[in-house]
Scaffold this active site. Structure first.
Site, PDB file in Angstrom:
ATOM      1  N   PHE A 149       4.725  -7.343 -19.407  1.00  0.00           N
ATOM      2  CA  PHE A 149       4.845  -8.004 -17.593  1.00  0.00           C
ATOM      3  C   PHE A 149       6.361  -8.583 -17.966  1.00  0.00           C
ATOM      4  O   PHE A 149       6.076  -9.813 -17.529  1.00  0.00           O
ATOM      5  CB  PHE A 149       3.903  -9.189 -17.314  1.00  0.00           C
ATOM      6  N   ASN A 208       2.817  -3.910 -11.383  1.00  0.00           N
ATOM      7  CA  ASN A 208       4.132  -3.196 -10.314  1.00  0.00           C
ATOM      8  C   ASN A 208       3.650  -3.168  -8.538  1.00  0.00           C
ATOM      9  O   ASN A 208       5.488  -3.032  -7.986  1.00  0.00           O
ATOM     10  CB  ASN A 208       5.073  -3.055 -10.799  1.00  0.00           C
ATOM     11  N   GLY A 253      14.933 -10.405   0.877  1.00  0.00           N
ATOM     12  CA  GLY A 253      16.842  -9.467   0.831  1.00  0.00           C
ATOM     13  C   GLY A 253      16.963  -8.267   0.658  1.00  0.00           C
ATOM     14  O   GLY A 253      16.233  -7.284   1.440  1.00  0.00           O
ATOM     15  N   CYS A 260      12.130  -0.685 -12.894  1.00  0.00           N
ATOM     16  CA  CYS A 260      10.615  -0.538 -12.643  1.00  0.00           C
ATOM     17  C   CYS A 260      10.243  -0.532 -11.470  1.00  0.00           C
ATOM     18  O   CYS A 260       9.362   0.832 -11.790  1.00  0.00           O
ATOM     19  CB  CYS A 260      10.311  -2.149 -13.257  1.00  0.00           C
ATOM     20  N   LYS A 263      10.687   2.949 -10.206  1.00  0.00           N
ATOM     21  CA  LYS A 263      10.828   3.856 -11.103  1.00  0.00           C
ATOM     22  C   LYS A 263       8.647   3.613 -10.713  1.00  0.00           C
ATOM     23  O   LYS A 263       8.031   5.016 -10.555  1.00  0.00           O
ATOM     24  CB  LYS A 263      11.130   3.523 -12.326  1.00  0.00           C
ATOM     25  N   ARG A 328      21.248  -0.943 -12.714  1.00  0.00           N
ATOM     26  CA  ARG A 328      20.106   0.192 -12.556  1.00  0.00           C
ATOM     27  C   ARG A 328      19.463  -0.458 -10.436  1.00  0.00           C
ATOM     28  O   ARG A 328      18.664  -1.281 -10.470  1.00  0.00           O
ATOM     29  CB  ARG A 328      18.893   0.528 -13.169  1.00  0.00           C
TER      30      ARG A 328
HETATM   31  C1  UGA Z   1       9.356  -6.191 -13.035  1.00  0.00           C
HETATM   32  C2  UGA Z   1       7.912  -6.848 -12.638  1.00  0.00           C
HETATM   33  O1  UGA Z   1       8.340  -8.978 -12.805  1.00  0.00           O
HETATM   34  C3  UGA Z   1       7.793  -7.098 -14.447  1.00  0.00           C
HETATM   35  O2  UGA Z   1       6.387  -7.737 -14.410  1.00  0.00           O
HETATM   36  C4  UGA Z   1       7.246  -5.878 -14.413  1.00  0.00           C
HETATM   37  O3  UGA Z   1       6.835  -6.330 -16.523  1.00  0.00           O
HETATM   38  C5  UGA Z   1       9.021  -5.326 -14.871  1.00  0.00           C
HETATM   39  O4  UGA Z   1       9.037  -4.844 -13.359  1.00  0.00           O
HETATM   40  C6  UGA Z   1       8.314  -4.094 -15.719  1.00  0.00           C
HETATM   41  O5  UGA Z   1       8.156  -3.306 -15.245  1.00  0.00           O
HETATM   42  O6  UGA Z   1       8.958  -3.857 -16.606  1.00  0.00           O
HETATM   43  P1  UGA Z   1      12.037  -6.627 -13.275  1.00  0.00           P
HETATM   44  O7  UGA Z   1      12.030  -5.354 -12.599  1.00  0.00           O
HETATM   45  O8  UGA Z   1      12.502  -7.925 -14.513  1.00  0.00           O
HETATM   46  O9  UGA Z   1      10.494  -7.101 -13.627  1.00  0.00           O
HETATM   47  O10 UGA Z   1      12.141  -7.762 -12.222  1.00  0.00           O
HETATM   48  P2  UGA Z   1      11.728  -8.296 -11.374  1.00  0.00           P
HETATM   49  O11 UGA Z   1      12.441 -10.031 -11.140  1.00  0.00           O
HETATM   50  O12 UGA Z   1      10.787  -8.356 -10.789  1.00  0.00           O
HETATM   51  O13 UGA Z   1      12.633  -8.138  -9.731  1.00  0.00           O
HETATM   52  C7  UGA Z   1      12.380  -6.895  -9.002  1.00  0.00           C
HETATM   53  C8  UGA Z   1      13.705  -6.443  -7.452  1.00  0.00           C
HETATM   54  O14 UGA Z   1      12.337  -6.958  -6.671  1.00  0.00           O
HETATM   55  C9  UGA Z   1      14.712  -7.315  -7.186  1.00  0.00           C
HETATM   56  O15 UGA Z   1      15.340  -6.851  -7.485  1.00  0.00           O
HETATM   57  C10 UGA Z   1      14.789  -8.580  -6.988  1.00  0.00           C
HETATM   58  O16 UGA Z   1      15.127  -8.819  -6.171  1.00  0.00           O
HETATM   59  C11 UGA Z   1      13.409  -7.927  -5.642  1.00  0.00           C
HETATM   60  N1  UGA Z   1      12.567  -9.456  -5.456  1.00  0.00           N
HETATM   61  C12 UGA Z   1      12.027 -10.469  -6.315  1.00  0.00           C
HETATM   62  C13 UGA Z   1      13.396  -9.588  -4.280  1.00  0.00           C
HETATM   63  O17 UGA Z   1      13.724  -9.376  -3.389  1.00  0.00           O
HETATM   64  N2  UGA Z   1      12.440 -10.749  -3.592  1.00  0.00           N
HETATM   65  C14 UGA Z   1      11.520 -11.373  -4.496  1.00  0.00           C
HETATM   66  O18 UGA Z   1      10.503 -12.694  -3.604  1.00  0.00           O
HETATM   67  C15 UGA Z   1      11.329 -11.025  -5.413  1.00  0.00           C
END
Ligand code: UGA
Length: 433
Positions: A149, A208, A253, A260, A263, A328
């Site tokens: 996670f 996710n 946003g 992640c 996909k 990505r």
């Molecule tokens: C995500 C999950 O949060 C991790 O728990 C998980 O392990 C990981 O995928 C995975 O499957 O490997 P990650 O993709 O690194 O992590 O990034 P996040 O911080 O979750 O953000 C994902 C997207 O959502 C980004 O584009 C971010 O800008 C967007 N986001 C996030 C928003 O637009 N608003 C928010 O309030 C939060």
């Protein structure tokens, strides 16, 4: 404990380094020799907060070794983590070829007492398939599911301060070994969710998808706020302070990106089709997020009275979120594509993005600083929430731009202050377009 990782990508490397920090003897194996050579020189192949320091501290010591060959590097392992990629196939399904080849190539070296742990995100049922695959090879090895996670940018602290640890296994011996792996967290009473492998695998997809659902929801809510004259940030605070909802992942946003969420949601959708289960919410999340970039460009068109001809855009941020060099599925790139098609000229700035391999970005004009990117611009778009964008001297920028317009897609600036410098300020979810 002797632990090996196959796949020293983002998940394998961060987890390996973190387990070395917890006192284990870790070997990270990757067939990419360039990557392993870099790691042996203690150079991190990815940008991740805290990684260079821990790599320096433990790398090449008995706690953390790197290797590009499977052989003797595996024979003493008590626990083998598989952390290879599970990319998206054309139909949205997860491609498991790297999982199976990693297992096939390593299995002849490990002892039968070693447990094999799938940490990569894999569709529910994968551990069972691997179990059958091994049984056909005459091997009786326990396969465990232990999803990660980790968020890019905060991966080390996510690993070292977990909310919970999920373990799917069949035998009490496997659960005991996993408790040894995570002993310091067990002592700290971090919840360890013990279950079967299929439930464990599904927990990762469910988590996710649920987080992506929160983001898609707040983005749609933000559109509604614009229509009603409400304010999405206050709305998110109002909703999110209810403990049952939670404030995290309610920031409106330009849409979620990364390697992640997009996909995994599609892979879960494929899975629901296979088992003939309607999961209507997933369709809505995918559609809402896919529509987001063009929806945002429409708002920008309104700001420009439907005329993009000859407009110069200064684009701040290319990565899919702050704290990473990863582009990505970045919404910023989707915006670049649409805005270019509409005839605008873009000058982009990002402090970390690596763009050489991206067709839309390889030829993009890139500035060395955010300020430099604004010379002669008709509009500044903030696509990524890098902290440095909040520290900029906007009165200096006012002198450089052609038209003082800021479109803040991450709602990170103080609108009142920006307007006081003479800018028109637009954000998401508080202004009528
Ligand atoms: C995500 C999950 O949060 C991790 O728990 C998980 O392990 C990981 O995928 C995975 O499957 O490997 P990650 O993709 O690194 O992590 O990034 P996040 O911080 O979750 O953000 C994902 C997207 O959502 C980004 O584009 C971010 O800008 C967007 N986001 C996030 C928003 O637009 N608003 C928010 O309030 C939060």
């Amino acid at each position: 404990m002797k632990i090996s990782f196959i796949g020293a990508g983002y998940v394998g490397l961060v987890s390996g380094v973190a387990l070395a920090h917890l006192g284990h003897e870790v070997t990270c194996i990757d067939v990419d020799e360039d990557k392993i050579n870099k790691l042996k020189k203690l150079e991190p192949p990815i940008y991740e907060k805290g990684l260079p320091e821990l790599l320096k501290k433990y790398g090449n010591s008995k706690n953390l070794q790197f290797a590009s060959k499977y052989d003797e590097n595996l024979t003493e392992a008590e626990c083998l983590f598989i952390t290879v990629g599970t990319p998206e196939k054309e139909d949205g399904d997860a491609d498991l070829k790297f999982i199976f080849s990693a297992i096939e190539n390593s299995i002849k070296y490990i002892s039968e007492s070693c447990i094999v742990v799938l940490k990569s995100t894999v569709p529910p049922g994968t551990c069972s398939k691997v179990r059958e695959f091994l049984r056909d090879m005459g091997k009786n090895i326990e396969i465990v599911s232990n999803p990660e996670f980790l968020r890019e940018g905060t991966a080390l602290s996510d690993f070292l301060e977990p909310d919970r640890i999920v373990v799917g296994a069949q035998s009490s011996r496997a659960f005991e070994i996993m408790e040894d792996v995570y002993k310091p967290f067990v002592k700290q009473k971090v919840p360890i969710i013990k279950t079967d492998t299929t439930t464990s695998e599904l927990i990762k997809y469910a988590s996710n998808s649920f987080l992506a659902n929160k983001i898609a929801f707040i983005n749609e809510m933000s559109d509604l706020c614009e229509k009603l004259g409400a304010d999405v940030k206050t709305l998110a605070n109002g909703m999110g302070t209810d403990k049952r909802i939670g404030r995290d992942f309610l920031n409106a946003g330009p849409g979620f990106g990364g390697s992640c969420f997009p996909k995994d949601i599609k892979a879960l959708k494929q899975l629901t089709k296979k088992v003939e289960s309607d999961f209507l919410i997933l369709d809505a999340i995918i559609k809402a997020n896919d529509n987001r970039p063009s929806n945002i460009v429409d708002k920008l068109l309104t700001i420009f009275n439907n005329d993009f001809k000859g407009k110069v855009i200064s684009l701040w941020g290319l990565t899919y979120k702050a704290g990473t060099d990863d582009i990505r599925n970045s919404p910023a790139i989707k915006l670049v594509k649409i805005l270019k098609e509409k005839g605008t000229k873009i000058v982009a700035y990002d402090p970390k993005a690596i763009c050489k391999t991206n067709e839309h970005l390889a030829t993009l004009n890139r500035a060395e600083t955010a300020i430099e990117s604004t010379k002669g611009a008709d509009c500044i778009i903030i696509a990524t929430e890098w902290e440095e964008f909040t520290q900029i001297n906007f009165s200096e920028i006012k002198k450089l731009v052609k038209t003082p317009i800021i479109f803040d897609l991450r709602n990170i600036l103080d609108g009142k202050e920006i307007k006081s410098y003479g800018f028109q300020y637009y954000s998401l979810g508080s202004i009528q377009y």
